[in-house]
Structure formats: structure tokens, C-alpha cells
Design an enzyme around this catalytic site. Structure first.
Site, short mmCIF file in Angstrom:
data_model
loop_
_atom_site.label_atom_id
_atom_site.label_comp_id
_atom_site.label_asym_id
_atom_site.label_seq_id
_atom_site.Cartn_x
_atom_site.Cartn_y
_atom_site.Cartn_z
N TYR A 147 -5.65 32.74 8.79
CA TYR A 147 -5.89 31.18 8.84
C TYR A 147 -4.82 30.28 9.14
CZ TYR A 147 -7.09 26.87 5.91
OH TYR A 147 -7.55 25.83 5.57
N GLN A 152 6.00 27.49 -8.36
CA GLN A 152 5.48 27.21 -7.12
C GLN A 152 4.82 25.64 -7.24
OE1 GLN A 152 4.12 29.62 -8.71
NE2 GLN A 152 2.18 30.33 -7.71
N SER A 160 -10.33 25.19 -9.25
CA SER A 160 -11.42 25.63 -9.46
C SER A 160 -11.35 26.94 -10.58
CB SER A 160 -12.35 26.32 -8.38
OG SER A 160 -11.76 26.87 -7.37
N GLY A 208 -4.76 30.87 13.19
CA GLY A 208 -6.13 30.28 13.69
C GLY A 208 -6.27 28.77 13.67
P1 NAD Z 1 -15.25 25.65 2.25
O1 NAD Z 1 -14.93 26.94 2.18
O2 NAD Z 1 -15.96 24.94 1.07
O3 NAD Z 1 -16.14 25.12 3.39
C1 NAD Z 1 -16.22 25.45 4.59
C2 NAD Z 1 -17.51 25.55 5.32
O4 NAD Z 1 -17.53 26.20 6.62
C3 NAD Z 1 -18.41 26.42 4.27
O5 NAD Z 1 -19.75 25.74 3.96
C4 NAD Z 1 -18.81 27.61 5.24
O6 NAD Z 1 -19.97 28.26 4.97
C5 NAD Z 1 -18.46 27.16 6.71
N1 NAD Z 1 -18.32 27.99 7.68
C6 NAD Z 1 -17.38 29.10 7.61
N2 NAD Z 1 -17.27 29.81 8.82
C7 NAD Z 1 -18.33 29.20 9.52
C8 NAD Z 1 -18.76 29.70 10.75
N3 NAD Z 1 -18.23 30.76 11.44
N4 NAD Z 1 -20.04 28.83 11.28
C9 NAD Z 1 -20.34 27.88 10.56
N5 NAD Z 1 -19.91 27.49 9.48
C10 NAD Z 1 -19.00 28.14 8.67
O7 NAD Z 1 -13.98 24.98 2.32
P2 NAD Z 1 -13.43 23.42 2.50
O8 NAD Z 1 -12.43 23.20 1.26
O9 NAD Z 1 -14.81 22.48 2.44
O10 NAD Z 1 -12.93 23.26 3.71
C11 NAD Z 1 -13.28 22.29 4.82
C12 NAD Z 1 -12.33 22.31 6.01
O11 NAD Z 1 -11.13 21.55 5.41
C13 NAD Z 1 -11.98 23.86 6.43
O12 NAD Z 1 -11.79 23.81 7.82
C14 NAD Z 1 -10.48 24.04 5.74
O13 NAD Z 1 -9.77 24.67 6.64
C15 NAD Z 1 -9.80 22.59 5.89
N6 NAD Z 1 -9.15 22.56 4.70
C16 NAD Z 1 -9.28 22.61 3.40
C17 NAD Z 1 -8.33 22.34 2.54
C18 NAD Z 1 -8.68 22.28 0.93
O14 NAD Z 1 -8.05 22.17 0.04
N7 NAD Z 1 -10.14 22.07 0.69
C19 NAD Z 1 -7.02 21.99 2.84
C20 NAD Z 1 -6.64 22.32 4.20
C21 NAD Z 1 -7.61 22.43 5.16
N1 UDP Z 2 -2.71 30.31 -8.00
C1 UDP Z 2 -2.75 30.69 -9.20
N2 UDP Z 2 -3.74 31.15 -9.97
C2 UDP Z 2 -5.03 31.15 -9.33
C3 UDP Z 2 -4.97 30.68 -8.04
C4 UDP Z 2 -3.96 30.46 -7.53
O1 UDP Z 2 -1.46 30.49 -9.91
O2 UDP Z 2 -5.87 31.61 -10.33
C5 UDP Z 2 -1.48 29.83 -7.24
C6 UDP Z 2 -1.45 30.39 -5.79
O3 UDP Z 2 -0.70 31.60 -5.85
C7 UDP Z 2 -0.76 29.29 -5.07
C8 UDP Z 2 -1.20 28.17 -5.66
O4 UDP Z 2 -1.92 28.36 -6.91
O5 UDP Z 2 0.67 29.15 -5.52
C9 UDP Z 2 -2.50 27.34 -4.98
O6 UDP Z 2 -3.27 28.23 -4.65
P1 UDP Z 2 -4.69 27.98 -3.74
O7 UDP Z 2 -5.36 29.26 -3.30
O8 UDP Z 2 -5.40 26.83 -4.56
O9 UDP Z 2 -4.19 27.15 -2.38
P2 UDP Z 2 -2.85 27.52 -1.47
O10 UDP Z 2 -2.13 28.80 -1.80
O11 UDP Z 2 -3.84 27.83 -0.04
O12 UDP Z 2 -2.35 26.31 -1.26
#
Ligand code: NAD
Ligand code: UDP
Length: 314
Positions: free
Chosen positions: A148, A212, A192, A151
Site C-alpha cells: 500500500y 500510538q 469501525s 504503491g
Molecule cells: P474503501 O476500501 O472503502 O474504497 C475503495 C474502493 O475502491 C472500493 O469501492 C473498492 O471496491 C474499490 N477498488 C479497489 N480496488 C479496485 C480496483 N482494482 N478497481 C476498481 N475499484 C477498486 O476505501 P476508502 O476509505 O473509501 O478509500 C478511498 C481512497 O482514499 C483509497 O485510494 C485510499 O487509499 C485513500 N485513503 C483513504 C483513507 C481513509 O482513512 N479512509 C486514508 C488515506 C487514503
Molecule cells: N487498531 C486497534 N484496534 C483495532 C484496529 C486498529 O488498536 O481493532 C489500531 C492500529 O493498530 C493502528 C490504529 O488503530 O495503530 C489505526 O488503525 P487503522 O487500521 O484504522 O489505520 P492505519 O493503521 O492505517 O492508520
């Protein structure tokens, strides 16, 4: 309502953030094409838009090329939760890099603006706190989060190389942890997980000792920032951090969720996943000066709205 005449592609539009973005763009009067392969997204997230003649859903994997007319592309396709992006790490890496490439190619064909949903993960486990955009990060290239993190870094590289070599009209934002309605209950991210566990009266799983930190942005604030960024002049490319600078430990978050849900759930500790960042907090001075953007929804209020959403889908 008359349409704006703009055709906007949202890849990953059936995901958590994408579904909110599609809704806002439709409200504004744009024509929206939601492209998704439903890896983590769901038709339920966009079903309220399905009767709208300005909205289309296209099932497609962004790892494969595609073609259509577009004025703007928001490239969001990519699983965002560690649980899901580690499920098929090769697919995650391909989605980030090939997905970015295909969005850039399509934008190049039509002279369209193209927006990349990058991430605070490009900073890795940061040694600079809070993180400004000028920080190059501290990322493990061969760990379980690398599919990730690297990427998304590769995608940023492609965006800026298309800008330098072909004048692409790019907009890159680095998103910090975002939450809100339409998160999948099985998503695996901390907010969630905690809410679902609290509502079910299950143990609240804190990974590690819970000291953290993360900074949590409510989805409506984030989407307002996306649209503000897309609407900037072409010389504004980013990267721009978008996130809420309020910083909380996971212990503090668990306590807030328990209090707001009135749950009898107990906190339990589970092993900390490999390379889990110790701390994360955005420096948002760039978003503030370039976009006039500040988050408005504080964590307590955002949690309240998100808890209501999860109560509704139980
Ligand atoms: P999410 O997993 O709910 O949504 C991602 C969507 O992309 C899904 O609908 C999934 O089915 C679709 N998808 C995945 N692979 C695909 C593919 N190969 N082709 C077509 N569709 C594909 O995640 P999100 O939280 O809505 O995140 C949306 C974007 O924001 C992502 O790019 C994620 O990296 C970025 N982002 C989110 C967060 C966050 O906290 N939610 C933080 C940083 C970056
Ligand atoms: N985390 C946790 N309990 C859970 C899920 C996540 O304590 O059930 C922690 C996880 O280890 C991280 C933080 O919460 O330190 C945020 O995790 P998340 O997966 O939401 O996002 P990211 O690590 O990508 O910031």
C-alpha cells in the site's frame, strides 16, 4: 436541476469515501461515472443515487485500461484498510500503480484534470511530527504495509512525472485517517472496529498498548477539501495534506466510543501489527493557505454521527 455539463469519473466510487464524493458531485449538478470492482466497495453505498439519470455505475478493475470521455477524474480505487490491502498485496500494488497510470492516460487523452487520493502512509512511521508535505517519510519497502505505502508512493511518482513530461493537470492529496457513515462494518479500521464491537457488547480490541496516535477526519470535511483542491488553478498540483490535526491515542478513542455508546464492552489488548506507525498528525498549513480549508467536525461530533449510522445497519 440542470446539470453542470461536466462529466466526472470517480474510481473507487462505491467505497466509503468515493460514495460521499459521488453524492456531493451529483448534488452540485455534475454527471458522475462511478467505476468500481467491488473489492471492498458495495452497491449499497451508492444505491440512493441509482435513480439519478446523471449517475452511472461501471464495474471495472482499474488495473486494466479503460476509455470514455471525461472532464475530471478522481482516482480513489484502492482498498484502504490494512486488513483488506494485505488480503491480496499484489493486487493492491497493481491497483495503486496501474490504476494511477490508467487514470493519467485517460486524462492525457482529453486534457482532463486528474486527482490522486494519496495517503499519510507515504510518511510511513514518521520521524517528523506533525507531518508536513516536505517530509519524505520513513517507509519500509519490504514489509506487510509496503504494498500500500510503496504503491501509493509509486502512484505519486507517476503523477509528477506525467506533469513534468506531458503537462498533466494533476491534483495530489495525502489523506489522513478518515471516518464516517458508509464505512463497512467488516472494514477492519479502528473506528469501525471499536464502534461495531461496542454496539455488539464485544471486547474492544486495542492493538499494542494503545499509546500510538492517529488524527481522525470526518468524511464530509475531507470531501469538501477534495472538491476545493480539484477546483484550484492548474498550477496547484499538491501534494496537499488533508486531515484533522486533533491527535488521539487509541486508548482515548476506545474510551470515547465506550462512553458515547454507553457500552459495557471491556478493553482488551492484542499484538501490535508489524510496522504500525507510532504517531500521525497532519500539518495542514498548506491546505489552509491554498484552499482556505479547515476541518469543522470535531471527533466527538463525528463519532456521534458514525455511531448513528452503525446503529442503523445492525
Ligand atoms: P474503501 O476500501 O472503502 O474504497 C475503495 C474502493 O475502491 C472500493 O469501492 C473498492 O471496491 C474499490 N477498488 C479497489 N480496488 C479496485 C480496483 N482494482 N478497481 C476498481 N475499484 C477498486 O476505501 P476508502 O476509505 O473509501 O478509500 C478511498 C481512497 O482514499 C483509497 O485510494 C485510499 O487509499 C485513500 N485513503 C483513504 C483513507 C481513509 O482513512 N479512509 C486514508 C488515506 C487514503
Ligand atoms: N487498531 C486497534 N484496534 C483495532 C484496529 C486498529 O488498536 O481493532 C489500531 C492500529 O493498530 C493502528 C490504529 O488503530 O495503530 C489505526 O488503525 P487503522 O487500521 O484504522 O489505520 P492505519 O493503521 O492505517 O492508520
Amino acid at each position: 436541476m440542470n446539470g453542470s455539463g461536466k462529466i466526472i469519473l470517480v474510481t473507487g466510487g462505491a467505497g466509503f469515501i468515493g460514495s460521499h464524493l459521488c453524492a456531493r458531485l451529483l448534488e452540485r449538478g455534475d454527471d458522475v461515472v462511478c467505476m468500481d470492482n467491488f473489492f471492498t466497495g458495495s452497491m449499497r453505498n451508492v444505491e440512493s443515487q441509482l435513480g439519478n439519470p446523471r449517475f452511472q455505475v461501471v464495474r471495472h478493475d482499474v488495473c486494466l485500461p479503460y476509455s470514455m470521455y471525461v472532464d475530471e477524474i478522481f482516482n480513489l480505487a484502492c482498498p484502504a484498510s490494512p486488513v483488506h490491502y494485505q488480503r491480496d498485496p499484489v493486487a493492491t500494488y497493481k491497483t495503486s500503480v496501474f490504476g494511477a497510470l490508467h487514470a493519467l492516460e485517460l486524462a492525457d487523452k482529453w486534457g482532463a484534470k486528474v486527482f490522486q487520493a494519496s495517503t499519510s502512509e507515504v510518511y510511513g512511521d514518521p520521524h517528523v511530527h506533525p507531518q508536513p508535505e516536505s517530509y519524505w517519510g520513513h517507509v519500509n519497502p519490504i514489509g506487510i504495509r509496503s504494498c500500500y505505502d510503496e504503491g501509493k508512493r509509486g502512484a505519486e511518482t507517476l503523477f509528477f512525472d506525467y506533469r513534468r513530461t506531458r503537462g498533466a493537470r494533476i491534483k495530489v492529496v495525502r489523506i489522513f485517517n478518515t471516518y464516517g457513515p458508509n464505512m463497512n462494518p467488516a472494514d477492519g479500521r479502528v473506528i469501525s472496529n471499536f464502534i461495531v464491537q461496542a454496539l455488539r457488547g464485544e471486547d474492544i480490541t486495542i492493538y499494542g498498548d494503545g499509546t500510538q496516535t492517529r488524527s481522525f477526519c470526518y468524511v464530509d470535511d475531507l470531501v469538501r477539501g477534495f472538491i476545493g483542491m480539484m477546483d484550484t488553478p492548474d498550477e496547484v498540483t499538491g501534494p496537499v495534506n488533508l486531515g484533522n490535526p486533533g491527535e488521539f491515542t487509541m486508548l482515548e478513542l476506545a474510551e470515547k466510543v465506550i462512553k458515547q455508546t454507553g457500552s459495557a464492552s471491556k478493553i482488551v489488548h492484542r499484538p501490535l501489527p508489524q510496522d504500525d506507525p507510532r504517531q500521525r498528525k497532519p500539518d495542514i498549513s498548506k491546505a489552509s493557505s491554498l484552499l482556505g480549508w479547515e476541518p469543522e467536525v470535531v471527533l466527538d461530533e463525528g463519532l456521534k454521527r458514525t455511531i448513528e449510522f452503525f446503529k442503523g445497519i445492525r
